[in-house]
Write an enzyme that holds these catalytic residues in place. Structure first.
Site, PDB file in Angstrom:
ATOM      1  N   LYS A 156       1.560  -0.803   0.054  1.00 54.17           N
ATOM      2  CA  LYS A 156      -0.132   0.238   0.143  1.00 54.17           C
ATOM      3  C   LYS A 156       1.278   1.181   0.149  1.00 54.17           C
ATOM      4  O   LYS A 156       1.227   1.972   1.191  1.00 54.17           O
ATOM      5  CB  LYS A 156      -0.814  -0.163   0.647  1.00 54.17           C
ATOM      6  CG  LYS A 156      -2.036   1.259   1.214  1.00 54.17           C
ATOM      7  CD  LYS A 156      -1.979   1.477   2.082  1.00 54.17           C
ATOM      8  CE  LYS A 156      -1.939   2.778   2.591  1.00 54.17           C
ATOM      9  NZ  LYS A 156      -1.845   3.930   1.948  1.00 54.17           N
ATOM     10  N   GLY A 206       7.100   5.938   8.056  1.00 54.14           N
ATOM     11  CA  GLY A 206       5.527   7.286   8.434  1.00 54.14           C
ATOM     12  C   GLY A 206       6.171   7.815   9.222  1.00 54.14           C
ATOM     13  O   GLY A 206       7.235   7.936  10.316  1.00 54.14           O
ATOM     14  N   SER A 207       4.725   8.710   9.837  1.00 54.45           N
ATOM     15  CA  SER A 207       4.989   9.018  11.313  1.00 54.45           C
ATOM     16  C   SER A 207       5.688   8.002  12.686  1.00 54.45           C
ATOM     17  O   SER A 207       4.576   7.191  12.812  1.00 54.45           O
ATOM     18  CB  SER A 207       3.851   9.924  11.032  1.00 54.45           C
ATOM     19  OG  SER A 207       2.565   9.604  12.001  1.00 54.45           O
ATOM     20  N   VAL A 233       1.466   7.327  13.741  1.00 57.64           N
ATOM     21  CA  VAL A 233       0.845   6.362  12.675  1.00 57.64           C
ATOM     22  C   VAL A 233       1.802   5.184  13.145  1.00 57.64           C
ATOM     23  O   VAL A 233       0.995   3.625  13.373  1.00 57.64           O
ATOM     24  CB  VAL A 233       0.596   7.091  11.723  1.00 57.64           C
ATOM     25  CG1 VAL A 233       0.468   4.724  10.461  1.00 57.64           C
ATOM     26  CG2 VAL A 233      -0.121   7.186  11.059  1.00 57.64           C
ATOM     27  N   GLY A 234       3.010   4.870  13.464  1.00 58.62           N
ATOM     28  CA  GLY A 234       3.876   3.703  14.151  1.00 58.62           C
ATOM     29  C   GLY A 234       3.048   2.915  14.906  1.00 58.62           C
ATOM     30  O   GLY A 234       2.959   2.025  15.659  1.00 58.62           O
ATOM     31  N   GLU A 293       9.959   2.529  11.322  1.00 60.59           N
ATOM     32  CA  GLU A 293      11.020   3.530  10.974  1.00 60.59           C
ATOM     33  C   GLU A 293       9.960   4.951  10.597  1.00 60.59           C
ATOM     34  O   GLU A 293       9.609   5.181   9.665  1.00 60.59           O
ATOM     35  CB  GLU A 293      11.536   4.108   8.814  1.00 60.59           C
ATOM     36  CG  GLU A 293      12.533   2.148   9.218  1.00 60.59           C
ATOM     37  CD  GLU A 293      14.025   2.823   9.911  1.00 60.59           C
ATOM     38  OE1 GLU A 293      13.729   3.526  10.359  1.00 60.59           O
ATOM     39  OE2 GLU A 293      14.544   1.532   9.704  1.00 60.59           O
ATOM     40  N   CYS A 339      13.299  11.839   6.758  1.00 63.58           N
ATOM     41  CA  CYS A 339      12.727  12.083   7.958  1.00 63.58           C
ATOM     42  C   CYS A 339      14.152  12.045   8.329  1.00 63.58           C
ATOM     43  O   CYS A 339      14.822  11.944  10.060  1.00 63.58           O
ATOM     44  CB  CYS A 339      12.639  10.831   8.306  1.00 63.58           C
ATOM     45  SG  CYS A 339      12.888   8.880   6.935  1.00 63.58           S
ATOM     46  N   GLU A 392       8.600  17.240  15.419  1.00 65.58           N
ATOM     47  CA  GLU A 392       8.766  17.125  13.694  1.00 65.58           C
ATOM     48  C   GLU A 392       8.081  17.948  12.817  1.00 65.58           C
ATOM     49  O   GLU A 392       6.883  17.391  13.306  1.00 65.58           O
ATOM     50  CB  GLU A 392       9.138  15.373  13.077  1.00 65.58           C
ATOM     51  CG  GLU A 392       9.359  14.923  11.702  1.00 65.58           C
ATOM     52  CD  GLU A 392       9.937  13.587  11.511  1.00 65.58           C
ATOM     53  OE1 GLU A 392       8.451  12.847  11.463  1.00 65.58           O
ATOM     54  OE2 GLU A 392      10.315  13.940  11.290  1.00 65.58           O
TER      55      GLU A 392
HETATM   56  C1  UN1 Z   1      13.866   9.552   4.383  1.00 70.08           C
HETATM   57  O1  UN1 Z   1      13.926  10.405   4.590  1.00 70.08           O
HETATM   58  O2  UN1 Z   1      12.696   8.641   5.146  1.00 70.08           O
HETATM   59  O3  UN1 Z   1      19.618   9.414   3.527  1.00 70.08           O
HETATM   60  C2  UN1 Z   1      14.969   8.585   3.890  1.00 70.08           C
HETATM   61  C3  UN1 Z   1      18.769  10.088   3.259  1.00 70.08           C
HETATM   62  C4  UN1 Z   1      18.205   9.117   1.682  1.00 70.08           C
HETATM   63  C5  UN1 Z   1      16.714   8.468   2.650  1.00 70.08           C
HETATM   64  C6  UN1 Z   1      16.263   8.849   3.622  1.00 70.08           C
HETATM   65  N1  UN1 Z   1      19.271   7.959   1.238  1.00 70.08           N
HETATM   66  O4  UN1 Z   1      18.287  11.347   2.889  1.00 70.08           O
END
Ligand code: UN1
Length: 497
Positions: free
Chosen positions: A175, A228-229, A232-233, A250, A284, A385
């Site tokens: 999804k 995601g956030s 939600v995680g 993650e 992220c 964040e």
């Molecule tokens: C993400 O921000 O969700 O190191 C992944 C990085 C990328 C991967 C980021 N190669 O910013």
């Protein structure tokens, strides 16, 4: 004509059972529709899981090197289509073309890595405590993997999850984020073209509340990989507990770059510009705090404001544009709200802070690169964040103070320090609480063959990328082979008393 996209279930392209659809629009020109997609529900997920469960019984028996061969072809097809995929991605989520090319490349790297892992997937052989007995532990497939992915890396992140899942012999119900369904569809088309059998990969489009949660709750989905956030995680973790699914999360980040008084300031400046405003701050791993030593604070801040003020906002498909739009209206609003929060908390706005209303940007979700100075570690803009082009600058006096400030967050994904001192660097490596630490490099730039993930509320202890992700997508089977011809009792027969 607007392209009408579909779900792929059991090798067939189909609409949502309900017939409902949703539109995906270009965030740089919101009157441009990229496509319409099925607004799926639980009944579509049920079909997809049924197909994936049935396909698993065959796919798990395909030799891993053969599964790897298909993934190598996937990589080859991605290479051939790199430019087309990058352009499609910029159109649907806004980041600039150089970056979407990088995103596709990250998927290519992941494909070739996964393909070669098919000839490794190492297990262990271990001596037995008994004579004429052989012990080993080997990796076995798990079952149906539910893959739920975000829009900021629409190609890289799905490949980080789907390729290792497949290589390990699992089947997939995917999804993708509803902001980036076109890129996700291209990925699935490529997988099918490369020779993935029907039912092994299924894609179900739609919202998290309908499709995502149905996948997480489904008793026949054995594992969930989600990016995601953090909020939600947590909900996924709770929901998955009722069926004791294996879950890899993650989640958020509040990453900081430290600049010490002995740093190469020009280098540190390039780093923070890329880390904070690349992908419009929507990573992220984005740099959302800059921790500046007092001796270089004023000088570095003025260098930063001068350069960041010259970044060019615009449609990521146009040559020379540095910063694209936010992905959607909601994200733009969040950024605006945090600018208000920063001002109310007493931080000093030194750059940006506004939504541009001219220069061809009127019909996109743009936000100016924004810098706040005089931010205190306890301010919300220093702890929460934002996921947008907002940088909070905090002044410190010592390395210890810098590390304490850096660690003052519930998150722990990426971190960076610029310093010429090897002592400073090693102290930072030891004391920073984060899954990733960069020395003299920005907080972004993870490579596909290295472990990726964070500590604290950034995740739940798993790692994507590199060799580590294969631990998540396979189960250990321990095997004892007794060739003594008699009953040998462990813990008993090899001890006299
Ligand atoms: C993400 O921000 O969700 O190191 C992944 C990085 C990328 C991967 C980021 N190669 O910013």
């Amino acid at each position: 004509m607007t392209r009408r996209f579909q779900n792929l279930i059991d090798g067939k392209w189909v609409d949502a059972r309900s017939g409902k659809t949703f539109e995906n629009r270009n965030p740089a020109h919101w009157d441009e529709v990229v496509g319409t997609f099925p607004r799926s529900g639980k009944e579509d997920v049920d079909e997809a899981v049924k197909a994936a469960k049935a396909a698993f019984e065959k796919w798990r028996l395909v030799p891993a090197p053969k599964r790897g061969d298909i993934l190598r072809r996937v990589g080859d097809l991605m290479v051939a289509r790199k430019e087309e995929l990058a352009r499609q991605m910029t159109r649907e989520m806004g980041k600039v073309l150089t970056e979407t090319r990088g995103d596709v490349q990250e998927g290519i790297d992941t494909a070739y890595y996964a393909s070669s892992e098919g000839r490794r997937l190492f297990g262990h052989t271990v001596p037995s405590e008994l004579p004429d007995k052989f012990n080993m532990a080997m990796r076995v497939p798990i079952g149906v993997a539910g893959i739920v992915t975000p829009w900021n890396f629409p190609m890289a992140i799905p490949t980080w999850k789907i390729f290792p899942a497949l290589l390990c012999g699992n089947t997939v119900v995917f999804k993708p984020a509803s902001d980036t369904p076109a890129t996700a569809t291209s990925l699935v088309e490529i997988l099918m073209e490369a020779g993935i059998p029907e039912g092994v990969v299924n894609i179900v489009h739609g919202g998290g509340g309908d499709v995502g949660i149905a996948i997480v709750n489904h008793p026949d989905v054995d594992l969930i990989s989600f990016t995601g956030s953090t909020s939600v995680g947590k909900r996924i973790s709770e929901a998955a507990a009722s069926t004791l699914k294996r879950v890899s999360l993650e989640l958020g980040g509040k990453n900081a770059q430290i600049v010490m008084d002995d740093a190469d300031l020009d280098l540190a400046l390039e780093g923070v510009l890329w880390g904070a405003f690349g992908t419009t701050g929507q990573r992220c791993t984005a740099t959302s705090r800059l921790i500046l030593h007092e001796k270089v604070h004023d000088r570095f801040l003025s260098m930063l404001v001068e350069r960041a003020g010259r970044l060019r906002l615009g449609d990521g498909l146009i040559e020379g544009v540095d910063v694209g739009p936010c992905v959607n209206e909601g994200q733009q609003k969040t950024v605006q709200e945090y600018v208000e929060v920063g001002l109310n908390e007493g931080a000093r706005l030194v750059l940006g802070g506004k939504v541009p209303r001219t220069g061809g940007l009127e019909k996109g979700w743009f936000h100016e690169p924004t810098v706040f100075a005089d931010v205190k570690p306890e301010h919300r803009i220093a702890r929460e964040e934002i996921f947008g082009p907002v940088l909070s600058v905090i002044k410190i006096r010592t390395l210890d103070e810098a590390v304490t400030v850096l660690n003052n967050t519930i998150y722990g994904l990426s971190s960076s320090i610029y310093t010429a001192s090897v002592n400073n660097a090693f102290h930072a490596i030891r004391d920073i609480k984060a899954g990733i630490t960069y020395i003299n490099a920005p907080t972004i730039g993870a490579e596909a063959h290295m472990p990726f993930g964070g500590v604290k509320q950034t995740g739940n202890g798993h790692r994507e990328g590199g060799w580590t992700v294969y631990d998540f997508f396979s189960e250990w089977k321990t095997v004892y082979i007794d060739y003594s011809g008699g009953l040998q009792r462990a813990q008993i027969d090899n001890y006299d008393m």
